[in-house]
Design a protein around this motif. Structure first.
Motif, PDB file in Angstrom:
ATOM      1  N   ASN A 150       0.807  -1.215   0.000  1.00 56.57           N
ATOM      2  CA  ASN A 150       0.000   0.000   0.000  1.00 56.57           C
ATOM      3  C   ASN A 150       0.844   1.271   0.000  1.00 56.57           C
ATOM      4  O   ASN A 150       0.504   2.259  -0.656  1.00 56.57           O
ATOM      5  CB  ASN A 150      -0.967   0.001   1.195  1.00 56.57           C
ATOM      6  CG  ASN A 150      -0.276  -0.285   2.497  1.00 56.57           C
ATOM      7  OD1 ASN A 150       0.175  -1.401   2.716  1.00 56.57           O
ATOM      8  ND2 ASN A 150      -0.171   0.699   3.352  1.00 56.57           N
ATOM      9  N   CYS A 151       1.974   1.237   0.703  1.00 54.84           N
ATOM     10  CA  CYS A 151       2.773   2.459   0.818  1.00 54.84           C
ATOM     11  C   CYS A 151       3.446   2.821  -0.507  1.00 54.84           C
ATOM     12  O   CYS A 151       3.771   3.990  -0.737  1.00 54.84           O
ATOM     13  CB  CYS A 151       3.816   2.321   1.922  1.00 54.84           C
ATOM     14  SG  CYS A 151       3.037   2.238   3.529  1.00 54.84           S
ATOM     15  N   CYS A 154       0.834   4.776  -2.227  1.00 52.52           N
ATOM     16  CA  CYS A 154       0.623   6.032  -1.518  1.00 52.52           C
ATOM     17  C   CYS A 154       1.784   7.000  -1.758  1.00 52.52           C
ATOM     18  O   CYS A 154       1.563   8.178  -2.035  1.00 52.52           O
ATOM     19  CB  CYS A 154       0.478   5.716  -0.031  1.00 52.52           C
ATOM     20  SG  CYS A 154      -0.257   7.029   0.906  1.00 52.52           S
ATOM     21  N   ARG A 158       1.334  10.335  -3.824  1.00 55.69           N
ATOM     22  CA  ARG A 158       1.463  11.584  -3.072  1.00 55.69           C
ATOM     23  C   ARG A 158       2.452  12.534  -3.739  1.00 55.69           C
ATOM     24  O   ARG A 158       2.235  13.729  -3.838  1.00 55.69           O
ATOM     25  CB  ARG A 158       1.905  11.338  -1.636  1.00 55.69           C
ATOM     26  CG  ARG A 158       1.962  12.659  -0.855  1.00 55.69           C
ATOM     27  CD  ARG A 158       2.488  12.506   0.542  1.00 55.69           C
ATOM     28  NE  ARG A 158       1.615  11.685   1.329  1.00 55.69           N
ATOM     29  CZ  ARG A 158       2.001  10.583   1.938  1.00 55.69           C
ATOM     30  NH1 ARG A 158       3.248  10.184   1.839  1.00 55.69           N
ATOM     31  NH2 ARG A 158       1.162   9.875   2.636  1.00 55.69           N
ATOM     32  N   CYS A 235      -0.125   6.722  10.544  1.00 54.31           N
ATOM     33  CA  CYS A 235      -1.101   6.153   9.619  1.00 54.31           C
ATOM     34  C   CYS A 235      -1.412   4.712  10.025  1.00 54.31           C
ATOM     35  O   CYS A 235      -0.525   3.953  10.396  1.00 54.31           O
ATOM     36  CB  CYS A 235      -0.531   6.183   8.208  1.00 54.31           C
ATOM     37  SG  CYS A 235      -1.532   5.243   7.052  1.00 54.31           S
ATOM     38  N   TYR A 237      -2.080   2.338   8.171  1.00 50.00           N
ATOM     39  CA  TYR A 237      -1.538   1.357   7.221  1.00 50.00           C
ATOM     40  C   TYR A 237      -0.002   1.336   7.233  1.00 50.00           C
ATOM     41  O   TYR A 237       0.614   0.772   6.342  1.00 50.00           O
ATOM     42  CB  TYR A 237      -1.996   1.681   5.789  1.00 50.00           C
ATOM     43  CG  TYR A 237      -3.497   1.700   5.618  1.00 50.00           C
ATOM     44  CD1 TYR A 237      -4.299   0.723   6.193  1.00 50.00           C
ATOM     45  CD2 TYR A 237      -4.100   2.684   4.851  1.00 50.00           C
ATOM     46  CE1 TYR A 237      -5.669   0.740   6.031  1.00 50.00           C
ATOM     47  CE2 TYR A 237      -5.482   2.707   4.673  1.00 50.00           C
ATOM     48  CZ  TYR A 237      -6.258   1.730   5.264  1.00 50.00           C
ATOM     49  OH  TYR A 237      -7.607   1.752   5.090  1.00 50.00           O
ATOM     50  N   SER A 238       0.612   1.997   8.221  1.00 42.80           N
ATOM     51  CA  SER A 238       2.058   2.197   8.178  1.00 42.80           C
ATOM     52  C   SER A 238       2.866   0.961   8.544  1.00 42.80           C
ATOM     53  O   SER A 238       2.758   0.471   9.655  1.00 42.80           O
ATOM     54  CB  SER A 238       2.428   3.314   9.143  1.00 42.80           C
ATOM     55  OG  SER A 238       3.814   3.326   9.357  1.00 42.80           O
ATOM     56  N   GLN A 368       7.135   9.051   2.957  1.00 43.05           N
ATOM     57  CA  GLN A 368       5.904   8.385   2.617  1.00 43.05           C
ATOM     58  C   GLN A 368       4.788   8.662   3.599  1.00 43.05           C
ATOM     59  O   GLN A 368       3.631   8.649   3.246  1.00 43.05           O
ATOM     60  CB  GLN A 368       6.141   6.888   2.518  1.00 43.05           C
ATOM     61  CG  GLN A 368       7.001   6.561   1.316  1.00 43.05           C
ATOM     62  CD  GLN A 368       7.032   5.102   1.068  1.00 43.05           C
ATOM     63  OE1 GLN A 368       7.039   4.325   1.990  1.00 43.05           O
ATOM     64  NE2 GLN A 368       7.035   4.704  -0.175  1.00 43.05           N
ATOM     65  N   CYS A 369       5.110   8.880   4.854  1.00 43.08           N
ATOM     66  CA  CYS A 369       4.040   8.851   5.833  1.00 43.08           C
ATOM     67  C   CYS A 369       3.659  10.192   6.368  1.00 43.08           C
ATOM     68  O   CYS A 369       4.443  11.112   6.397  1.00 43.08           O
ATOM     69  CB  CYS A 369       4.459   8.005   7.009  1.00 43.08           C
ATOM     70  SG  CYS A 369       4.516   6.338   6.510  1.00 43.08           S
TER      71      CYS A 369
HETATM   72 FE1  SF4 Z   1       1.775   4.150   3.859  1.00 42.79          FE
HETATM   73 FE2  SF4 Z   1       2.279   6.549   4.862  1.00 42.79          FE
HETATM   74 FE3  SF4 Z   1       0.439   6.273   2.942  1.00 42.79          FE
HETATM   75 FE4  SF4 Z   1      -0.035   5.376   5.388  1.00 42.79          FE
HETATM   76  S1  SF4 Z   1       0.247   7.528   4.775  1.00 42.79           S
HETATM   77  S2  SF4 Z   1      -0.411   4.273   3.475  1.00 42.79           S
HETATM   78  S3  SF4 Z   1       2.000   4.648   6.021  1.00 42.79           S
HETATM   79  S4  SF4 Z   1       2.657   5.867   2.757  1.00 42.79           S
END
Ligand code: SF4
Length: 374
Positions: A150-151, A154, A158, A235, A237-238, A368-369
Protein backbone atom coordinates in the motif's frame (compact mmCIF):
# COMPACT_ATOMS: atom_id res chain seq x y z
CA UNK A 1 15.74 7.54 35.33
CA UNK A 2 16.50 7.54 31.58
CA UNK A 3 19.37 9.51 29.99
CA UNK A 4 17.10 12.30 28.71
CA UNK A 5 15.49 12.84 32.12
CA UNK A 6 18.91 12.90 33.75
CA UNK A 7 20.16 15.54 31.28
CA UNK A 8 17.06 17.67 31.81
CA UNK A 9 17.60 17.59 35.60
CA UNK A 10 21.24 18.53 35.21
CA UNK A 11 20.29 21.46 32.94
CA UNK A 12 17.89 22.88 35.51
CA UNK A 13 19.57 25.49 37.66
CA UNK A 14 22.14 26.47 35.03
CA UNK A 15 21.94 29.79 33.25
CA UNK A 16 21.28 30.01 29.53
CA UNK A 17 24.60 29.95 27.69
CA UNK A 18 23.34 32.63 25.26
CA UNK A 19 21.65 35.33 27.38
CA UNK A 20 23.31 34.36 30.70
CA UNK A 21 20.19 35.65 32.46
CA UNK A 22 17.41 33.11 32.32
CA UNK A 23 17.56 29.53 33.52
CA UNK A 24 18.45 26.96 30.87
CA UNK A 25 15.36 24.99 29.88
CA UNK A 26 16.81 22.60 27.32
CA UNK A 27 20.01 21.25 25.87
CA UNK A 28 20.45 21.59 22.11
CA UNK A 29 21.15 18.15 20.62
CA UNK A 30 23.59 19.34 17.97
CA UNK A 31 25.69 21.68 20.11
CA UNK A 32 24.87 20.49 23.65
CA UNK A 33 24.42 24.17 24.61
CA UNK A 34 22.06 24.66 27.50
CA UNK A 35 19.70 27.51 26.71
CA UNK A 36 16.44 29.12 27.78
CA UNK A 37 13.21 28.81 25.74
CA UNK A 38 13.32 32.39 24.43
CA UNK A 39 16.89 32.03 23.13
CA UNK A 40 15.99 28.64 21.66
CA UNK A 41 13.14 30.11 19.58
CA UNK A 42 15.37 32.94 18.38
CA UNK A 43 18.30 30.69 17.48
CA UNK A 44 16.01 28.10 15.84
CA UNK A 45 14.44 30.70 13.53
CA UNK A 46 17.76 32.41 12.86
CA UNK A 47 19.35 29.12 11.73
CA UNK A 48 16.53 28.47 9.28
CA UNK A 49 16.76 32.03 7.95
CA UNK A 50 20.51 31.49 7.45
CA UNK A 51 19.90 28.24 5.54
CA UNK A 52 17.34 30.01 3.31
CA UNK A 53 19.66 32.95 2.58
CA UNK A 54 22.89 30.97 2.13
CA UNK A 55 21.23 28.56 -0.27
CA UNK A 56 19.25 31.20 -2.19
CA UNK A 57 16.11 29.16 -1.69
CA UNK A 58 13.67 31.89 -2.74
CA UNK A 59 13.43 35.01 -4.89
CA UNK A 60 11.19 38.00 -4.09
CA UNK A 61 7.75 37.67 -5.67
CA UNK A 62 7.78 33.88 -5.83
CA UNK A 63 4.68 31.84 -5.06
CA UNK A 64 5.57 29.04 -2.64
CA UNK A 65 3.47 25.99 -1.79
CA UNK A 66 4.15 24.49 1.64
CA UNK A 67 3.47 20.74 1.65
CA UNK A 68 1.26 20.57 4.75
CA UNK A 69 0.29 17.25 6.29
CA UNK A 70 -0.81 18.52 9.67
CA UNK A 71 2.22 16.81 11.24
CA UNK A 72 4.80 18.58 13.37
CA UNK A 73 7.35 19.28 10.64
CA UNK A 74 5.06 20.95 8.14
CA UNK A 75 3.13 22.79 10.86
CA UNK A 76 6.34 24.30 12.23
CA UNK A 77 7.56 24.96 8.68
CA UNK A 78 4.39 26.89 7.81
CA UNK A 79 4.65 28.94 10.99
CA UNK A 80 8.39 29.71 10.75
CA UNK A 81 8.29 30.44 7.03
CA UNK A 82 5.40 32.88 7.33
CA UNK A 83 7.15 34.55 10.29
CA UNK A 84 10.50 34.87 8.48
CA UNK A 85 8.72 36.05 5.32
CA UNK A 86 7.29 38.96 7.29
CA UNK A 87 10.33 39.70 9.46
CA UNK A 88 12.90 39.57 6.66
CA UNK A 89 10.71 40.79 3.78
CA UNK A 90 11.29 37.77 1.56
CA UNK A 91 8.37 39.00 -0.55
CA UNK A 92 6.87 35.50 -0.94
CA UNK A 93 3.27 34.49 -1.52
CA UNK A 94 2.81 31.42 0.67
CA UNK A 95 0.17 28.71 0.28
CA UNK A 96 -0.60 25.55 2.22
CA UNK A 97 -0.95 22.45 0.05
CA UNK A 98 -2.36 19.23 1.50
CA UNK A 99 -3.02 15.80 0.09
CA UNK A 100 -6.02 13.79 1.22
CA UNK A 101 -5.12 10.16 0.65
CA UNK A 102 -8.56 8.98 1.79
CA UNK A 103 -7.53 7.08 4.92
CA UNK A 104 -10.49 7.03 7.28
CA UNK A 105 -9.67 7.92 10.87
CA UNK A 106 -6.19 9.15 10.08
CA UNK A 107 -5.95 11.86 7.48
CA UNK A 108 -9.27 13.42 8.50
CA UNK A 109 -7.72 14.46 11.83
CA UNK A 110 -4.50 15.85 10.38
CA UNK A 111 -6.43 17.78 7.72
CA UNK A 112 -8.32 19.46 10.56
CA UNK A 113 -4.94 20.62 11.89
CA UNK A 114 -4.04 22.04 8.46
CA UNK A 115 -7.38 23.86 8.34
CA UNK A 116 -6.58 25.39 11.73
CA UNK A 117 -3.14 26.40 10.40
CA UNK A 118 -4.87 28.10 7.47
CA UNK A 119 -6.74 30.35 9.91
CA UNK A 120 -3.89 30.79 12.45
CA UNK A 121 -1.24 31.73 9.91
CA UNK A 122 -3.54 33.37 7.37
CA UNK A 123 -2.27 31.19 4.51
CA UNK A 124 -4.61 30.03 1.70
CA UNK A 125 -5.09 26.25 1.71
CA UNK A 126 -5.53 23.89 -1.23
CA UNK A 127 -6.41 20.23 -0.61
CA UNK A 128 -6.01 17.71 -3.43
CA UNK A 129 -7.38 14.21 -2.93
CA UNK A 130 -6.41 10.83 -4.38
CA UNK A 131 -10.10 10.24 -5.08
CA UNK A 132 -10.38 13.36 -7.21
CA UNK A 133 -7.01 12.90 -8.95
CA UNK A 134 -6.92 9.13 -9.41
CA UNK A 135 -10.45 7.92 -8.70
CA UNK A 136 -9.26 5.80 -5.75
CA UNK A 137 -8.91 6.44 -2.01
CA UNK A 138 -6.18 4.66 -0.04
CA UNK A 139 -8.92 2.78 1.83
CA UNK A 140 -10.11 1.42 -1.54
CA UNK A 141 -6.56 0.65 -2.69
CA UNK A 142 -5.86 -1.29 0.52
CA UNK A 143 -9.06 -3.27 -0.05
CA UNK A 144 -7.79 -4.17 -3.54
CA UNK A 145 -4.12 -4.87 -2.80
CA UNK A 146 -3.97 -5.66 0.91
CA UNK A 147 -1.50 -4.22 3.41
CA UNK A 148 1.71 -5.30 1.72
CA UNK A 149 2.37 -2.76 -1.02
CA UNK A 150 0.00 0.00 0.00
CA UNK A 151 2.77 2.46 0.82
CA UNK A 152 4.22 2.13 -2.68
CA UNK A 153 0.96 3.38 -4.17
CA UNK A 154 0.62 6.03 -1.52
CA UNK A 155 4.20 7.33 -1.88
CA UNK A 156 4.09 7.49 -5.69
CA UNK A 157 0.63 9.06 -5.77
CA UNK A 158 1.46 11.58 -3.07
CA UNK A 159 4.58 12.77 -4.82
CA UNK A 160 2.65 13.41 -8.01
CA UNK A 161 -0.38 14.83 -6.15
CA UNK A 162 1.87 17.46 -4.57
CA UNK A 163 3.22 18.41 -8.00
CA UNK A 164 -0.27 18.61 -9.42
CA UNK A 165 -1.54 20.66 -6.47
CA UNK A 166 1.44 23.04 -6.75
CA UNK A 167 0.72 23.43 -10.48
CA UNK A 168 -2.95 24.20 -9.75
CA UNK A 169 -1.80 26.90 -7.31
CA UNK A 170 0.59 28.20 -10.01
CA UNK A 171 3.46 28.16 -7.51
CA UNK A 172 7.12 28.52 -8.40
CA UNK A 173 8.39 26.15 -5.72
CA UNK A 174 7.22 23.54 -3.28
CA UNK A 175 8.77 23.38 0.19
CA UNK A 176 8.59 20.28 2.35
CA UNK A 177 9.24 19.66 6.03
CA UNK A 178 12.03 17.09 5.59
CA UNK A 179 14.33 17.51 8.58
CA UNK A 180 17.96 16.53 9.25
CA UNK A 181 16.96 13.18 10.78
CA UNK A 182 14.90 12.30 7.68
CA UNK A 183 17.75 13.21 5.37
CA UNK A 184 20.31 11.25 7.41
CA UNK A 185 17.95 8.24 7.32
CA UNK A 186 17.59 8.62 3.57
CA UNK A 187 21.37 8.81 3.06
CA UNK A 188 21.76 5.62 5.07
CA UNK A 189 18.91 3.84 3.26
CA UNK A 190 20.31 4.76 -0.15
CA UNK A 191 23.73 3.44 0.89
CA UNK A 192 22.15 0.21 2.17
CA UNK A 193 20.16 -0.15 -1.06
CA UNK A 194 23.09 0.87 -3.29
CA UNK A 195 20.84 3.49 -4.90
CA UNK A 196 23.51 5.82 -6.24
CA UNK A 197 21.15 8.09 -8.16
CA UNK A 198 19.06 8.86 -5.11
CA UNK A 199 22.12 9.05 -2.88
CA UNK A 200 23.40 11.87 -5.08
CA UNK A 201 20.07 13.67 -4.97
CA UNK A 202 18.84 13.13 -1.43
CA UNK A 203 21.20 15.59 0.23
CA UNK A 204 20.43 18.43 -2.17
CA UNK A 205 18.48 21.19 -0.48
CA UNK A 206 16.68 21.94 -3.75
CA UNK A 207 15.75 19.24 -6.24
CA UNK A 208 13.97 19.28 -9.59
CA UNK A 209 15.42 22.60 -10.70
CA UNK A 210 15.20 21.44 -14.31
CA UNK A 211 11.46 20.74 -13.87
CA UNK A 212 8.55 23.15 -13.61
CA UNK A 213 8.28 23.20 -9.80
CA UNK A 214 11.51 22.65 -7.81
CA UNK A 215 11.28 21.32 -4.25
CA UNK A 216 13.19 22.79 -1.30
CA UNK A 217 13.90 21.54 2.20
CA UNK A 218 14.51 24.52 4.54
CA UNK A 219 14.76 22.11 7.53
CA UNK A 220 17.66 20.20 5.98
CA UNK A 221 19.91 20.89 8.99
CA UNK A 222 17.17 21.07 11.63
CA UNK A 223 17.05 18.24 14.13
CA UNK A 224 13.73 16.51 14.59
CA UNK A 225 14.01 16.95 18.35
CA UNK A 226 14.06 20.69 17.90
CA UNK A 227 10.96 20.83 15.80
CA UNK A 228 8.32 21.90 18.23
CA UNK A 229 4.56 21.48 18.40
CA UNK A 230 5.27 17.82 18.19
CA UNK A 231 2.35 15.53 17.90
CA UNK A 232 2.42 12.06 16.49
CA UNK A 233 -0.27 10.73 14.20
CA UNK A 234 0.68 7.41 12.72
CA UNK A 235 -1.10 6.15 9.62
CA UNK A 236 -3.09 3.01 10.31
CA UNK A 237 -1.54 1.36 7.22
CA UNK A 238 2.06 2.20 8.18
CA UNK A 239 4.67 -0.57 8.04
CA UNK A 240 7.81 1.35 6.96
CA UNK A 241 9.98 -1.27 8.63
CA UNK A 242 13.16 -0.55 6.67
CA UNK A 243 13.08 3.18 7.28
CA UNK A 244 12.15 2.45 10.90
CA UNK A 245 15.32 0.40 11.25
CA UNK A 246 17.43 3.27 9.85
CA UNK A 247 15.71 5.71 12.19
CA UNK A 248 16.37 3.59 15.27
CA UNK A 249 19.99 3.09 14.21
CA UNK A 250 20.46 6.85 13.83
CA UNK A 251 18.84 7.53 17.21
CA UNK A 252 21.30 5.06 18.80
CA UNK A 253 24.21 6.76 17.05
CA UNK A 254 22.98 10.13 18.23
CA UNK A 255 23.07 8.92 21.84
CA UNK A 256 26.78 8.20 21.51
CA UNK A 257 27.62 11.11 19.23
CA UNK A 258 25.11 13.99 19.08
CA UNK A 259 26.56 15.31 15.81
CA UNK A 260 25.99 11.97 14.05
CA UNK A 261 22.93 13.23 12.14
CA UNK A 262 24.77 16.17 10.63
CA UNK A 263 27.84 14.00 10.00
CA UNK A 264 25.77 11.53 7.94
CA UNK A 265 24.30 14.39 5.89
CA UNK A 266 27.80 15.79 5.29
CA UNK A 267 29.02 12.33 4.27
CA UNK A 268 26.14 12.08 1.79
CA UNK A 269 26.94 15.55 0.43
CA UNK A 270 30.55 14.60 -0.08
CA UNK A 271 30.03 11.35 -1.94
CA UNK A 272 31.52 11.62 -5.40
CA UNK A 273 29.56 9.65 -7.94
CA UNK A 274 31.56 8.11 -10.75
CA UNK A 275 30.90 9.77 -14.10
CA UNK A 276 30.25 6.31 -15.59
CA UNK A 277 27.28 5.71 -13.27
CA UNK A 278 24.06 5.76 -15.27
CA UNK A 279 21.53 8.12 -13.73
CA UNK A 280 17.78 8.13 -14.31
CA UNK A 281 16.39 11.03 -16.29
CA UNK A 282 13.38 13.17 -15.61
CA UNK A 283 10.74 13.43 -18.26
CA UNK A 284 7.11 14.06 -18.93
CA UNK A 285 4.62 11.23 -18.72
CA UNK A 286 2.84 10.69 -22.01
CA UNK A 287 -0.35 9.73 -20.26
CA UNK A 288 -0.90 12.34 -17.53
CA UNK A 289 1.59 14.95 -18.74
CA UNK A 290 3.23 15.40 -15.35
CA UNK A 291 6.91 15.36 -14.70
CA UNK A 292 8.31 12.24 -13.11
CA UNK A 293 11.59 11.60 -11.37
CA UNK A 294 10.96 7.88 -11.59
CA UNK A 295 12.29 5.84 -14.45
CA UNK A 296 9.86 5.62 -17.30
CA UNK A 297 8.23 2.39 -18.35
CA UNK A 298 7.74 1.71 -22.02
CA UNK A 299 4.31 0.15 -22.40
CA UNK A 300 3.49 -1.66 -25.61
CA UNK A 301 0.21 -3.54 -26.08
CA UNK A 302 -0.38 -3.48 -22.34
CA UNK A 303 3.04 -4.95 -21.66
CA UNK A 304 5.86 -3.14 -19.98
CA UNK A 305 8.75 -3.95 -22.24
CA UNK A 306 11.56 -1.78 -21.05
CA UNK A 307 12.53 0.67 -18.38
CA UNK A 308 14.52 3.72 -19.32
CA UNK A 309 15.29 5.44 -22.54
CA UNK A 310 16.94 2.70 -24.60
CA UNK A 311 14.06 0.91 -26.23
CA UNK A 312 14.36 -2.74 -27.08
CA UNK A 313 12.71 -2.30 -30.42
CA UNK A 314 13.30 1.14 -31.80
CA UNK A 315 10.98 0.63 -34.77
CA UNK A 316 8.02 0.01 -32.51
CA UNK A 317 5.94 2.86 -31.08
CA UNK A 318 6.45 3.07 -27.36
CA UNK A 319 4.53 4.89 -24.68
CA UNK A 320 6.36 6.34 -21.72
CA UNK A 321 4.35 6.39 -18.54
CA UNK A 322 5.27 7.63 -15.11
CA UNK A 323 5.08 5.26 -12.18
CA UNK A 324 1.82 6.75 -10.89
CA UNK A 325 0.09 6.02 -14.21
CA UNK A 326 1.41 2.46 -14.33
CA UNK A 327 0.18 1.79 -10.79
CA UNK A 328 -3.17 3.43 -11.49
CA UNK A 329 -3.60 1.49 -14.71
CA UNK A 330 -2.96 -1.76 -12.83
CA UNK A 331 -5.54 -0.82 -10.19
CA UNK A 332 -8.16 0.10 -12.79
CA UNK A 333 -7.67 -3.16 -14.68
CA UNK A 334 -7.86 -5.33 -11.58
CA UNK A 335 -4.09 -5.98 -11.64
CA UNK A 336 -3.10 -4.19 -8.43
CA UNK A 337 0.36 -5.77 -8.30
CA UNK A 338 1.25 -4.42 -11.72
CA UNK A 339 4.42 -2.36 -11.44
CA UNK A 340 4.85 -3.10 -7.75
CA UNK A 341 7.34 -5.83 -7.36
CA UNK A 342 11.07 -5.53 -7.32
CA UNK A 343 11.65 -7.28 -10.59
CA UNK A 344 14.51 -9.23 -12.02
CA UNK A 345 15.00 -9.45 -15.77
CA UNK A 346 11.82 -10.65 -17.41
CA UNK A 347 10.13 -11.47 -14.13
CA UNK A 348 6.39 -11.66 -14.56
CA UNK A 349 4.29 -8.93 -13.02
CA UNK A 350 0.64 -9.92 -13.20
CA UNK A 351 0.09 -10.48 -16.90
CA UNK A 352 2.97 -8.18 -17.71
CA UNK A 353 6.65 -8.62 -18.14
CA UNK A 354 9.22 -6.15 -16.98
CA UNK A 355 12.69 -6.34 -18.37
CA UNK A 356 14.86 -4.36 -16.05
CA UNK A 357 15.91 -4.80 -12.46
CA UNK A 358 15.52 -1.13 -11.68
CA UNK A 359 11.77 -0.93 -11.57
CA UNK A 360 11.43 -0.93 -7.82
CA UNK A 361 9.24 1.95 -6.86
CA UNK A 362 10.42 2.50 -3.32
CA UNK A 363 11.27 6.16 -3.42
CA UNK A 364 13.50 6.99 -0.54
CA UNK A 365 13.61 10.64 -1.40
CA UNK A 366 9.91 11.07 -0.84
CA UNK A 367 8.66 10.88 2.71
CA UNK A 368 5.90 8.39 2.62
CA UNK A 369 4.04 8.85 5.83
CA UNK A 370 1.93 11.43 7.46
CA UNK A 371 3.85 11.17 10.68
CA UNK A 372 6.93 11.78 8.57
CA UNK A 373 5.13 14.60 6.80
CA UNK A 374 5.77 14.89 3.10
FE1 SF4 B 1 1.77 4.15 3.86
FE2 SF4 B 1 2.28 6.55 4.86
FE3 SF4 B 1 0.44 6.27 2.94
FE4 SF4 B 1 -0.04 5.38 5.39
S1 SF4 B 1 0.25 7.53 4.78
S2 SF4 B 1 -0.41 4.27 3.48
S3 SF4 B 1 2.00 4.65 6.02
S4 SF4 B 1 2.66 5.87 2.76
Amino acid sequence: MDGGEERRKRAVGRLCSICHEKKAALKRPKTLDQICRECFYAVFEEEIHKVIVENNLFKPGERIAIGASGGKDSTVLAYVLSKLNQEHNYGLDLFLLSVDEGITGYRDDSLETVKRNEIQYGLPLKIVSYKELYGWTMDEIVKAIGLKNNCTFCGVFRRQALDRGAALLRTDKLVTGHNADDIAETVLLNILRGDIARLGRCTQITTGEDGPIPRCKPFKYTYEKEILDYFSTECIYSPNAYRGFAREFIKDLEQIRPRAILDIIRSGENFRISSSTKMPEQGTCERCGYISSQKFLDVVNDKVVKVGKDFMNKSRAVIKWCKACVLLDGLNRGLPKFGIRRTKDSQKVGEHRVSNSETTVANFESKQCGNLDF
